[in-house]
Scaffold this motif. Structure first.
Motif, PDB file in Angstrom:
ATOM      1  N   VAL A  77       0.719  -9.109  32.955  1.00  0.00           N
ATOM      2  CA  VAL A  77      -0.510  -8.339  32.733  1.00  0.00           C
ATOM      3  C   VAL A  77      -0.240  -6.834  32.627  1.00  0.00           C
ATOM      4  CG1 VAL A  77      -2.777  -7.750  33.676  1.00  0.00           C
ATOM      5  CG2 VAL A  77      -1.951 -10.111  33.792  1.00  0.00           C
ATOM      6  N   PRO A  78       0.481  -6.213  33.577  1.00  0.00           N
ATOM      7  CA  PRO A  78       0.685  -4.759  33.486  1.00  0.00           C
ATOM      8  C   PRO A  78       1.418  -4.306  32.239  1.00  0.00           C
ATOM      9  CG  PRO A  78       1.206  -5.552  35.691  1.00  0.00           C
ATOM     10  CD  PRO A  78       1.034  -6.757  34.834  1.00  0.00           C
ATOM     11  N   PHE A  79       2.474  -5.024  31.831  1.00  0.00           N
ATOM     12  CA  PHE A  79       3.231  -4.596  30.658  1.00  0.00           C
ATOM     13  C   PHE A  79       2.358  -4.603  29.415  1.00  0.00           C
ATOM     14  CE2 PHE A  79       8.014  -5.200  31.683  1.00  0.00           C
ATOM     15  CZ  PHE A  79       7.855  -4.535  32.881  1.00  0.00           C
ATOM     16  N   ALA A  80       1.494  -5.611  29.294  1.00  0.00           N
ATOM     17  CA  ALA A  80       0.610  -5.682  28.127  1.00  0.00           C
ATOM     18  C   ALA A  80      -0.444  -4.581  28.167  1.00  0.00           C
ATOM     19  CB  ALA A  80      -0.056  -7.052  28.072  1.00  0.00           C
ATOM     20  N   LEU A  81      -1.052  -4.378  29.332  1.00  0.00           N
ATOM     21  CA  LEU A  81      -2.081  -3.346  29.460  1.00  0.00           C
ATOM     22  C   LEU A  81      -1.512  -1.960  29.148  1.00  0.00           C
ATOM     23  CD1 LEU A  81      -3.996  -4.451  32.692  1.00  0.00           C
ATOM     24  CD2 LEU A  81      -4.787  -4.605  30.322  1.00  0.00           C
ATOM     25  N   LEU A  82      -0.345  -1.664  29.701  1.00  0.00           N
ATOM     26  CA  LEU A  82       0.259  -0.349  29.494  1.00  0.00           C
ATOM     27  C   LEU A  82       0.630  -0.145  28.034  1.00  0.00           C
ATOM     28  CD1 LEU A  82       1.316   2.296  30.676  1.00  0.00           C
ATOM     29  CD2 LEU A  82       3.475   1.131  31.182  1.00  0.00           C
ATOM     30  N   SER A  83       1.239  -1.162  27.431  1.00  0.00           N
ATOM     31  CA  SER A  83       1.651  -1.033  26.033  1.00  0.00           C
ATOM     32  C   SER A  83       0.459  -0.857  25.107  1.00  0.00           C
ATOM     33  CB  SER A  83       2.465  -2.270  25.615  1.00  0.00           C
ATOM     34  OG  SER A  83       3.630  -2.394  26.402  1.00  0.00           O
ATOM     35  N   ASN A  84      -0.622  -1.569  25.386  1.00  0.00           N
ATOM     36  CA  ASN A  84      -1.826  -1.434  24.552  1.00  0.00           C
ATOM     37  C   ASN A  84      -2.501  -0.083  24.775  1.00  0.00           C
ATOM     38  OD1 ASN A  84      -3.707  -2.893  22.673  1.00  0.00           O
ATOM     39  ND2 ASN A  84      -5.165  -2.393  24.294  1.00  0.00           N
ATOM     40  N   ALA A  85      -2.525   0.374  26.024  1.00  0.00           N
ATOM     41  CA  ALA A  85      -3.164   1.657  26.327  1.00  0.00           C
ATOM     42  C   ALA A  85      -2.461   2.813  25.632  1.00  0.00           C
ATOM     43  CB  ALA A  85      -3.181   1.881  27.838  1.00  0.00           C
ATOM     44  N   GLU A  86      -1.136   2.717  25.525  1.00  0.00           N
ATOM     45  CA  GLU A  86      -0.382   3.823  24.933  1.00  0.00           C
ATOM     46  C   GLU A  86      -0.568   3.936  23.418  1.00  0.00           C
ATOM     47  OE1 GLU A  86       3.193   5.473  26.010  1.00  0.00           O
ATOM     48  OE2 GLU A  86       3.378   4.464  27.949  1.00  0.00           O
ATOM     49  N   LYS A  87      -1.270   2.974  22.838  1.00  0.00           N
ATOM     50  CA  LYS A  87      -1.639   3.134  21.430  1.00  0.00           C
ATOM     51  C   LYS A  87      -2.715   4.216  21.279  1.00  0.00           C
ATOM     52  CE  LYS A  87      -0.640  -1.559  19.750  1.00  0.00           C
ATOM     53  NZ  LYS A  87       0.237  -1.136  18.624  1.00  0.00           N
ATOM     54  N   HIS A  88      -3.378   4.546  22.386  1.00  0.00           N
ATOM     55  CA  HIS A  88      -4.501   5.487  22.345  1.00  0.00           C
ATOM     56  C   HIS A  88      -4.322   6.688  23.267  1.00  0.00           C
ATOM     57  CE1 HIS A  88      -6.520   2.126  20.329  1.00  0.00           C
ATOM     58  NE2 HIS A  88      -6.120   1.366  21.327  1.00  0.00           N
ATOM     59  N   LEU A  89      -3.435   6.582  24.251  1.00  0.00           N
ATOM     60  CA  LEU A  89      -3.243   7.665  25.221  1.00  0.00           C
ATOM     61  C   LEU A  89      -1.888   8.331  25.035  1.00  0.00           C
ATOM     62  CD1 LEU A  89      -4.492   6.150  28.618  1.00  0.00           C
ATOM     63  CD2 LEU A  89      -5.666   7.836  27.204  1.00  0.00           C
ATOM     64  N   PRO A  90      -1.773   9.614  25.346  1.00  0.00           N
ATOM     65  CA  PRO A  90      -0.457  10.255  25.371  1.00  0.00           C
ATOM     66  C   PRO A  90       0.424   9.590  26.428  1.00  0.00           C
ATOM     67  CG  PRO A  90      -2.211  11.895  25.402  1.00  0.00           C
ATOM     68  CD  PRO A  90      -2.865  10.572  25.636  1.00  0.00           C
ATOM     69  N   SER A  91       1.717   9.534  26.187  1.00  0.00           N
ATOM     70  CA  SER A  91       2.630   8.908  27.142  1.00  0.00           C
ATOM     71  C   SER A  91       2.626   9.647  28.477  1.00  0.00           C
ATOM     72  CB  SER A  91       4.053   8.876  26.570  1.00  0.00           C
ATOM     73  OG  SER A  91       4.559  10.188  26.378  1.00  0.00           O
ATOM     74  N   SER A  92       2.431  10.977  28.433  1.00  0.00           N
ATOM     75  CA  SER A  92       2.413  11.765  29.669  1.00  0.00           C
ATOM     76  C   SER A  92       1.215  11.385  30.542  1.00  0.00           C
ATOM     77  CB  SER A  92       2.374  13.262  29.350  1.00  0.00           C
ATOM     78  OG  SER A  92       1.288  13.564  28.476  1.00  0.00           O
ATOM     79  N   THR A  93       0.072  11.155  29.916  1.00  0.00           N
ATOM     80  CA  THR A  93      -1.109  10.744  30.673  1.00  0.00           C
ATOM     81  C   THR A  93      -0.900   9.374  31.305  1.00  0.00           C
ATOM     82  OG1 THR A  93      -2.564  12.004  29.200  1.00  0.00           O
ATOM     83  CG2 THR A  93      -3.589  10.279  30.537  1.00  0.00           C
ATOM     84  N   SER A  94      -0.312   8.458  30.553  1.00  0.00           N
ATOM     85  CA  SER A  94      -0.031   7.120  31.086  1.00  0.00           C
ATOM     86  C   SER A  94       0.903   7.198  32.283  1.00  0.00           C
ATOM     87  CB  SER A  94       0.589   6.237  30.001  1.00  0.00           C
ATOM     88  OG  SER A  94      -0.285   6.087  28.905  1.00  0.00           O
ATOM     89  N   GLY A  95       1.957   8.012  32.156  1.00  0.00           N
ATOM     90  CA  GLY A  95       2.903   8.151  33.258  1.00  0.00           C
ATOM     91  C   GLY A  95       2.259   8.694  34.512  1.00  0.00           C
ATOM     92  N   LEU A  96       1.347   9.650  34.342  1.00  0.00           N
ATOM     93  CA  LEU A  96       0.664  10.224  35.507  1.00  0.00           C
ATOM     94  C   LEU A  96      -0.291   9.228  36.150  1.00  0.00           C
ATOM     95  CD1 LEU A  96      -0.213  13.934  34.677  1.00  0.00           C
ATOM     96  CD2 LEU A  96       1.331  13.055  36.419  1.00  0.00           C
ATOM     97  N   LEU A  97      -1.008   8.468  35.346  1.00  0.00           N
ATOM     98  CA  LEU A  97      -1.950   7.496  35.899  1.00  0.00           C
ATOM     99  C   LEU A  97      -1.221   6.390  36.653  1.00  0.00           C
ATOM    100  CD1 LEU A  97      -4.507   7.201  32.948  1.00  0.00           C
ATOM    101  CD2 LEU A  97      -4.958   8.127  35.225  1.00  0.00           C
ATOM    102  N   VAL A  98      -0.094   5.958  36.136  1.00  0.00           N
ATOM    103  CA  VAL A  98       0.690   4.927  36.828  1.00  0.00           C
ATOM    104  C   VAL A  98       1.251   5.473  38.140  1.00  0.00           C
ATOM    105  CG1 VAL A  98       2.746   3.456  36.694  1.00  0.00           C
ATOM    106  CG2 VAL A  98       1.233   3.640  34.733  1.00  0.00           C
ATOM    107  N   ALA A  99       1.406   6.786  38.222  1.00  0.00           N
ATOM    108  CA  ALA A  99       1.902   7.396  39.459  1.00  0.00           C
ATOM    109  C   ALA A  99       0.940   7.226  40.616  1.00  0.00           C
ATOM    110  CB  ALA A  99       2.175   8.890  39.232  1.00  0.00           C
ATOM    111  N   ALA A 100      -0.259   6.720  40.320  1.00  0.00           N
ATOM    112  CA  ALA A 100      -1.233   6.468  41.387  1.00  0.00           C
ATOM    113  C   ALA A 100      -0.945   5.170  42.134  1.00  0.00           C
ATOM    114  CB  ALA A 100      -2.643   6.417  40.799  1.00  0.00           C
ATOM    115  N   VAL A 101       0.119   4.462  41.774  1.00  0.00           N
ATOM    116  CA  VAL A 101       0.449   3.189  42.432  1.00  0.00           C
ATOM    117  C   VAL A 101       0.522   3.302  43.958  1.00  0.00           C
ATOM    118  CG1 VAL A 101       2.274   1.473  42.737  1.00  0.00           C
ATOM    119  CG2 VAL A 101       1.537   2.113  40.446  1.00  0.00           C
ATOM    120  N   PRO A 102       1.211   4.311  44.517  1.00  0.00           N
ATOM    121  CA  PRO A 102       1.244   4.398  45.983  1.00  0.00           C
ATOM    122  C   PRO A 102      -0.135   4.509  46.611  1.00  0.00           C
ATOM    123  CG  PRO A 102       2.908   5.830  45.026  1.00  0.00           C
ATOM    124  CD  PRO A 102       2.043   5.354  43.893  1.00  0.00           C
TER     125      PRO A 102
END
Length: 310
Positions: A77-102
């Motif tokens: 699920v995560p790999f698909a969601l992230l890959s699809n999201a990056e079609k519309h979001l900057p990679s930097s924004t995706s990286g920052l949002l994933v940093a919320a994991v902790p």
């Protein structure tokens, strides 16, 4: 920390900071199923010899249910969601949002009554970190970005649930076997969809290189290097890379892809990373008996690896 430890730490900081850039490049030439299937299949095939040579696969017998759950929440699920999201979001924004994991992990630990209790400082960290997420996902994020942002947050949630399963149900199993089988299972899940959406023409050299790097470097090699890092500096220090990867993701997005470094990204970076540090500070442990366990399986998500260290 030794010189070798610092080199391994720096390598992991880069290796799990570059997937967002590579996914953005690969998204331009292949479908999401092809991207994910290629990545996890390469990772599994490269790890398979180590799992077979050590005879580790036999240890997985009787754990199919939890292995399937881990595969679903941590990879499929995560790999698909992230890959699809990056079609519309900057990679930097995706990286920052994933940093919320902790932050999500701390909330899940509280909801499931496991781990340290949430002190005032940790509650403050959760609030600060979530404020950073809200800043990125808020009205100023841009039109049409609500769904992709939710997809990345779903990725972060999956990366938070995966470690709970790994640490509670799979921590006694050989990590190389767990990751080999789970990555292979994810490849089988995506194979039919990849076949249906296979590109009619050979993708560009950049796309093929990005796919190869995702599977070889960011998955298989990352696994091997990370466990050398654990052996060198211990699991607690090794997981500090969680706070390095977002900086690498933002820097690569700006320098390589020409993404804009806005004030919102800068402030969000400080809030999310600062909140994560505060939210994961050790608190007063619950007085419940627990038997020591060896380091558990590596979690496949970029920069959100968790190993059991108690």
């Amino acid at each position: 920390m030794s010189r070798r430890g610092w080199l391994l730490f720096a390598a992991m900081g880069v290796i799990w900071g570059i997937p967002y850039l590579l996914i953005k490049v690969a998204d331009g030439g292949v479908s999401v199923p092809v991207l994910v299937c290629t990545r996890v299949a390469l990772g599994s095939l490269l790890l398979l010899p180590a799992a077979v040579r050590g005879g580790h696969l036999r240890a997985l017998k009787g754990h199919v249910g939890w292995l399937a759950a881990f595969t679903a929440f941590e990879i499929v699920v995560p790999f698909a969601l992230l890959s699809n999201a990056e079609k519309h979001l900057p990679s930097s924004t995706s990286g920052l949002l994933v940093a919320a994991v902790p932050i999500f992990s701390a909330l899940l630990a509280w909801l499931t009554r496991s781990g340290d209790r949430l002190t005032l400082i940790r509650w403050a960290g959760l609030a600060v970190g979530l404020g950073g997420v809200a800043l990125l996902a808020g009205p100023g994020a841009g039109r049409g970005t609500a769904v992709p942002v939710l997809e990345v947050l779903g990725t972060a949630l999956g990366y938070s649930i995966g470690p709970l399963i790994a640490n509670r149900k799979l921590s006694h199993l050989p990590p190389v076997a767990v990751n080999t089988v789970c990555l292979g299972a994810a490849a089988l899940v995506y194979a039919p969809f990849a076949a249906l959406t296979w590109p009619k023409h050979v993708p560009s050299v950049q796309v093929v290189a990005a796919l190869a790097a995702l599977g070889v470097v960011c998955t298989a090699a990352a696994f091997l290097i990370f466990f050398r890092l654990i052996a060198e500096v211990g699991p607690a220090r090794a997981t500090v890379i969680t706070y390095v990867n977002p900086a690498v993701a933002v820097a690569l997005g700006v320098l390589v892809l020409g993404e804009h470094l806005t004030a919102a990204i800068g402030v969000s970076f400080v809030l999310i990373l600062g909140g994560s540090v505060l939210a994961t500070r050790p608190g007063s442990a619950r007085r419940t008996p627990a038997a020591p366990a060896p380091a558990g399986p590596m979690v496949a998500g970029e920069g959100v690896t968790r190993v059991r260290s108690d």
